[in-house]
Enzyme design. Structure first.
Site, PDB file in Angstrom:
ATOM      1  N   ARG A  11     -22.092  13.576  36.980  1.00 23.01           N
ATOM      2  CA  ARG A  11     -22.594  13.753  35.509  1.00 23.01           C
ATOM      3  C   ARG A  11     -21.757  15.236  35.722  1.00 23.01           C
ATOM      4  O   ARG A  11     -21.907  15.912  36.376  1.00 23.01           O
ATOM      5  CB  ARG A  11     -23.835  13.521  35.696  1.00 23.01           C
ATOM      6  N   SER A  13     -23.228  17.697  34.055  1.00 23.24           N
ATOM      7  CA  SER A  13     -24.710  19.005  33.483  1.00 23.24           C
ATOM      8  C   SER A  13     -24.497  20.058  34.432  1.00 23.24           C
ATOM      9  O   SER A  13     -23.694  19.501  35.973  1.00 23.24           O
ATOM     10  CB  SER A  13     -25.775  18.943  33.861  1.00 23.24           C
ATOM     11  N   LYS A  87     -32.513  11.191  44.359  1.00 24.11           N
ATOM     12  CA  LYS A  87     -34.495  11.140  43.605  1.00 24.11           C
ATOM     13  C   LYS A  87     -33.768  10.106  42.468  1.00 24.11           C
ATOM     14  O   LYS A  87     -34.702   9.445  41.348  1.00 24.11           O
ATOM     15  CB  LYS A  87     -34.763  12.016  42.994  1.00 24.11           C
ATOM     16  N   ASP A  88     -32.429   9.926  41.955  1.00 24.16           N
ATOM     17  CA  ASP A  88     -32.342   9.338  40.662  1.00 24.16           C
ATOM     18  C   ASP A  88     -31.828   7.801  40.872  1.00 24.16           C
ATOM     19  O   ASP A  88     -31.143   7.050  40.069  1.00 24.16           O
ATOM     20  CB  ASP A  88     -31.057   9.844  39.883  1.00 24.16           C
ATOM     21  N   THR A 131     -43.303  19.479  31.664  1.00 24.58           N
ATOM     22  CA  THR A 131     -42.491  18.399  32.704  1.00 24.58           C
ATOM     23  C   THR A 131     -41.367  17.120  31.926  1.00 24.58           C
ATOM     24  O   THR A 131     -42.012  16.923  31.060  1.00 24.58           O
ATOM     25  CB  THR A 131     -43.368  17.827  34.088  1.00 24.58           C
ATOM     26  N   SER A 133     -41.440  14.005  34.187  1.00 29.45           N
ATOM     27  CA  SER A 133     -41.287  13.731  34.969  1.00 29.45           C
ATOM     28  C   SER A 133     -43.194  12.468  35.168  1.00 29.45           C
ATOM     29  O   SER A 133     -44.600  13.780  34.707  1.00 29.45           O
ATOM     30  CB  SER A 133     -41.371  14.161  36.224  1.00 29.45           C
ATOM     31  N   LEU A 134     -43.548  11.608  34.780  1.00 34.64           N
ATOM     32  CA  LEU A 134     -44.333  11.050  34.702  1.00 34.64           C
ATOM     33  C   LEU A 134     -45.636  10.952  36.173  1.00 34.64           C
ATOM     34  O   LEU A 134     -46.510  12.061  36.253  1.00 34.64           O
ATOM     35  CB  LEU A 134     -44.665   9.375  35.095  1.00 34.64           C
ATOM     36  N   ARG A 135     -44.815  11.086  37.767  1.00 33.22           N
ATOM     37  CA  ARG A 135     -45.101  11.178  38.755  1.00 33.22           C
ATOM     38  C   ARG A 135     -45.950  13.077  38.591  1.00 33.22           C
ATOM     39  O   ARG A 135     -46.953  13.108  39.318  1.00 33.22           O
ATOM     40  CB  ARG A 135     -43.847  11.240  39.458  1.00 33.22           C
ATOM     41  N   ARG A 136     -45.067  13.691  38.282  1.00 33.69           N
ATOM     42  CA  ARG A 136     -46.060  15.603  38.081  1.00 33.69           C
ATOM     43  C   ARG A 136     -47.119  15.140  37.727  1.00 33.69           C
ATOM     44  O   ARG A 136     -48.152  15.756  37.511  1.00 33.69           O
ATOM     45  CB  ARG A 136     -44.683  16.094  37.778  1.00 33.69           C
ATOM     46  N   ARG A 153     -37.554  18.026  27.790  1.00 38.05           N
ATOM     47  CA  ARG A 153     -36.384  17.327  28.637  1.00 38.05           C
ATOM     48  C   ARG A 153     -35.002  18.741  28.545  1.00 38.05           C
ATOM     49  O   ARG A 153     -35.631  19.686  27.835  1.00 38.05           O
ATOM     50  CB  ARG A 153     -35.729  16.332  27.914  1.00 38.05           C
ATOM     51  N   GLY A 154     -33.560  18.643  29.082  1.00 37.96           N
ATOM     52  CA  GLY A 154     -32.847  19.506  28.663  1.00 37.96           C
ATOM     53  C   GLY A 154     -32.399  19.594  30.246  1.00 37.96           C
ATOM     54  O   GLY A 154     -33.125  19.277  31.509  1.00 37.96           O
ATOM     55  N   ASN A 155     -31.294  20.236  30.349  1.00 43.65           N
ATOM     56  CA  ASN A 155     -31.161  20.742  31.860  1.00 43.65           C
ATOM     57  C   ASN A 155     -32.224  22.331  32.057  1.00 43.65           C
ATOM     58  O   ASN A 155     -33.034  22.702  31.209  1.00 43.65           O
ATOM     59  CB  ASN A 155     -29.740  21.811  31.830  1.00 43.65           C
ATOM     60  N   ARG A 159     -34.914  24.184  29.446  1.00 38.36           N
ATOM     61  CA  ARG A 159     -36.246  24.091  30.129  1.00 38.36           C
ATOM     62  C   ARG A 159     -36.980  25.547  29.961  1.00 38.36           C
ATOM     63  O   ARG A 159     -38.468  25.934  29.709  1.00 38.36           O
ATOM     64  CB  ARG A 159     -36.373  22.952  31.487  1.00 38.36           C
ATOM     65  N   CYS A 246     -38.800   4.953  37.024  1.00 38.40           N
ATOM     66  CA  CYS A 246     -39.350   6.087  36.297  1.00 38.40           C
ATOM     67  C   CYS A 246     -40.883   5.860  35.579  1.00 38.40           C
ATOM     68  O   CYS A 246     -41.830   6.261  34.780  1.00 38.40           O
ATOM     69  CB  CYS A 246     -38.426   6.170  35.918  1.00 38.40           C
TER      70      CYS A 246
END
Length: 315
Positions: A11, A13, A87-88, A131, A133-136, A153-155, A159, A246
């Site tokens: 990617r 980023s 994790k992706d 965040t 992330s739903l997990r977080r 969102r974003g880098n 953030r 996710c």
């Protein structure tokens, strides 16, 4: 041996390019050490997850948002290896592709970047926490129902800037990402594992290639870190058994607790939560077979009520 340019997909980023450069430097050192005539060139690839920035990842849906286009480039032989954040990566890999190496893992923990204060406990009542992330968010809501969790969102850099520009009290990020960028000083505190279990594979990279490319597979075997490989394997087995993406708050963290007769004893903590943070199921088990351990922890949680949570989310 004939000289070969190995094309490396990533990617584009800042974090992805930084960690790709770090892995390439490790590979160059290995080539020098083992007298292998390889050089490397970076190929930047835009993924679906990079293109969609105006909604939360859980609403985009599907698995492999940040890897599918890169995997297709591997299958097409446009690139020879790819460097992903583990994790992706979905549990199931396309036929013909393999994870050739899991380099030494950095800390898997989440961290807080705080506007004020030094710990999770310092967050005031009703604090605004960002965040993607739903997990977080599920685990933070479970620990602190008073918190105002907002998606962001974003880098990494953008953030963190939103602490000031959008009035956040804290941003939750993976500590490993900040470490790879050389930004450890931005970490206010690590989130304790009893508050926030990390994402599957967080802190680890996966170097993917075609399973038929024997020379690249042999090179990547030199890069692989065994301890990182087996702990990530246990976590990914857990994810694969739950068949989670996710859209579901899922976390897992494996550690090596002892070694007996050259076998590692692993301890795996797995969680499944409800998106609203009302329910959080956790199981902790030990075993020597990482794949079987992941299956057993997942089955325990399914029996304890995760099956109903998953059915409600995916139904």
């Amino acid at each position: 041996m004939e000289a070969r340019v190995i094309k490396v997909g990533t990617r584009q980023s800042q974090l992805a390019l930084t960690q790709t450069g770090q892995v390439i430097r490790q590979l160059e050192e290995l080539c020098k050490e083992h007298q292998l005539p390889y050089s490397f060139e970076i190929h930047k690839i835009v993924t679906k997850g990079d293109r969609i920035l105006d909604v939360t990842l859980s609403k985009v849906g599907g698995k492999g948002l940040f890897v599918k286009e890169i995997e297709q480039a591997l299958l097409n032989s446009d690139i020879d290896l790819a460097i992903h954040s583990m994790k992706d990566m979905p549990y199931e890999l396309p036929e013909g592709l393999a994870i050739g190496a899991v380099p030494k893992r950095l800390t898997p923990q989440d961290c807080l970047v705080l506007k004020d204060g030094y710990s999770f406990e310092d967050l005031p009542q009703g604090a605004k926490v960002g965040t993607s992330s739903l997990r977080r968010s599920s685990q933070l809501k479970y620990a602190r129902p008073d918190l105002d969790i907002q998606w962001i969102r974003g880098n990494i850099d953008s953030r963190i800037r939103k602490l000031e520009t959008e009035g956040f009290d804290a941003i939750v990020l993976a500590a490993a990402g900040l470490a790879r960028m050389g930004w450890e000083h931005k970490i206010s505190t690590l989130l304790p594992a009893d508050v926030c279990v990390p994402a599957v594979g967080q802190g680890a990279l996966g170097v993917q290639c075609r399973s038929s490319d024997k020379s690249v597979m042999e090179l990547l075997a030199l890069l692989n870190d065994h301890d990182s490989e087996v702990t990530v394997a246990a976590e990914r087995s857990f994810l694969g058994t739950l068949q989670g993406g996710c859209q579901v708050p899922i976390g897992a963290h494996a550690t090596i607790v002892e070694r007996v007769d050259s076998k590692e004893v692993l301890e795996l903590t797995g969680i499944v939560g409800s998106p609203d943070g009302a329910t959080l199921l956790k199981s902790v088990q030990q075993g020597t077979d990482p794949v079987q351990l992941g299956i057993e922890v997942a089955r325990q949680l399914l029996d304890d009520g995760a099956r109903d949570i998953l059915a409600k989310i995916e139904g």
